[in-house]
Design a protein around this motif. Structure first.
Motif, PDB file in Angstrom:
ATOM      1  N   THR A 108       0.811  -1.222   0.000  1.00 12.46           N
ATOM      2  CA  THR A 108       0.000   0.000   0.000  1.00 12.46           C
ATOM      3  C   THR A 108       0.842   1.269   0.000  1.00 12.46           C
ATOM      4  N   GLY A 109       2.082   1.164   0.467  1.00 12.39           N
ATOM      5  CA  GLY A 109       2.947   2.327   0.582  1.00 12.39           C
ATOM      6  C   GLY A 109       2.983   2.910   1.983  1.00 12.39           C
ATOM      7  N   ASP A 135       7.065  -5.528  -6.025  1.00  9.84           N
ATOM      8  CA  ASP A 135       6.215  -4.339  -6.137  1.00  9.84           C
ATOM      9  C   ASP A 135       4.812  -4.802  -6.538  1.00  9.84           C
ATOM     10  N   ARG A 140      -1.648   0.219  -4.301  1.00  9.65           N
ATOM     11  CA  ARG A 140      -1.108   1.392  -3.626  1.00  9.65           C
ATOM     12  C   ARG A 140      -2.191   2.296  -3.075  1.00  9.65           C
ATOM     13  N   GLN A 145       6.534   4.959  -5.331  1.00 10.51           N
ATOM     14  CA  GLN A 145       7.034   4.011  -6.321  1.00 10.51           C
ATOM     15  C   GLN A 145       8.489   3.682  -6.019  1.00 10.51           C
TER      16      GLN A 145
END
Length: 179
Positions: A108-109, A135, A140, A145
């Motif tokens: 999700t970041g 990744d 996200r 990124q």
């Protein structure tokens, strides 16, 4: 629950060497760069990359540290279970350094956002980059990124990506688990 292997041990080794070469190409002697593994699972990847850079590519000195983000997460008070923090081990300054944050899976970041906040407690880097083995690009929640990625995986929400490391689980492999 079913699982499918995404990366074998051999494929992981190939990816680790590629990532090490990309780091070497960008940072050369690493005098202005530091590698920081995000606790707990990014530490295995960071240690492996450091070992490859030193033993196989002749890099003399690399500053390697580990960053705990437990209390920087936006969800740390939302669970009923008691959280156990990991150890932060940064025996160097990050001021004016190029910091490479390293984690196994970018999902999700939110972990990376927490790491960005946490690293500010240790100084002001000149630049921050992100390296991830996996990744998960369609999951996200934040506009984050990776600068370096091992493999991009398209997993839907009910699927989980599990990275296993020889050091703690007895094998190097990446699985896609369908719940």
């Amino acid at each position: 629950m079913s699982q499918k292997i995404l990366l074998s041990s051999k494929e992981i080794q190939i990816i680790l060497h590629r990532l090490a070469c990309q780091l070497l190409e960008k940072h050369l002697d690493f005098k202005d760069a530091v590698l920081i593994g995000i606790q707990p699972r990014g530490t295995y990847l960071a240690e492996r990359l450091t070992k490859i850079l030193k033993e196989e590519y002749g890099v003399k000195e690399i500053s390697l540290g580990f960053l705990d983000i437990t209390f920087y997460r936006d969800d740390f008070r939302r669970s009923d279970k008691t959280l156990e923090a990991n150890k932060t081990d940064l025996n160097f300054l990050v001021d004016n350094k190029k910091v490479v944050l390293i984690d196994d899976v970018l999902y999700t970041g939110r972990s990376i956002r927490a790491a960005l906040t946490a690293i500010q407690s240790f100084g002001r880097p000149s630049e921050v980059e992100l390296l991830t083995l996996i990744d998960r690009r369609f999951s996200r929640h934040l506009p984050i990124q990776p600068n370096y990625r091992g493999r991009q995986v398209d997993a839907i929400n009910n699927e989980k990506v599990k990275v296993k490391w020889e050091e703690n689980e007895g094998e190097d492999a990446v699985y896609l688990i369908n719940k």
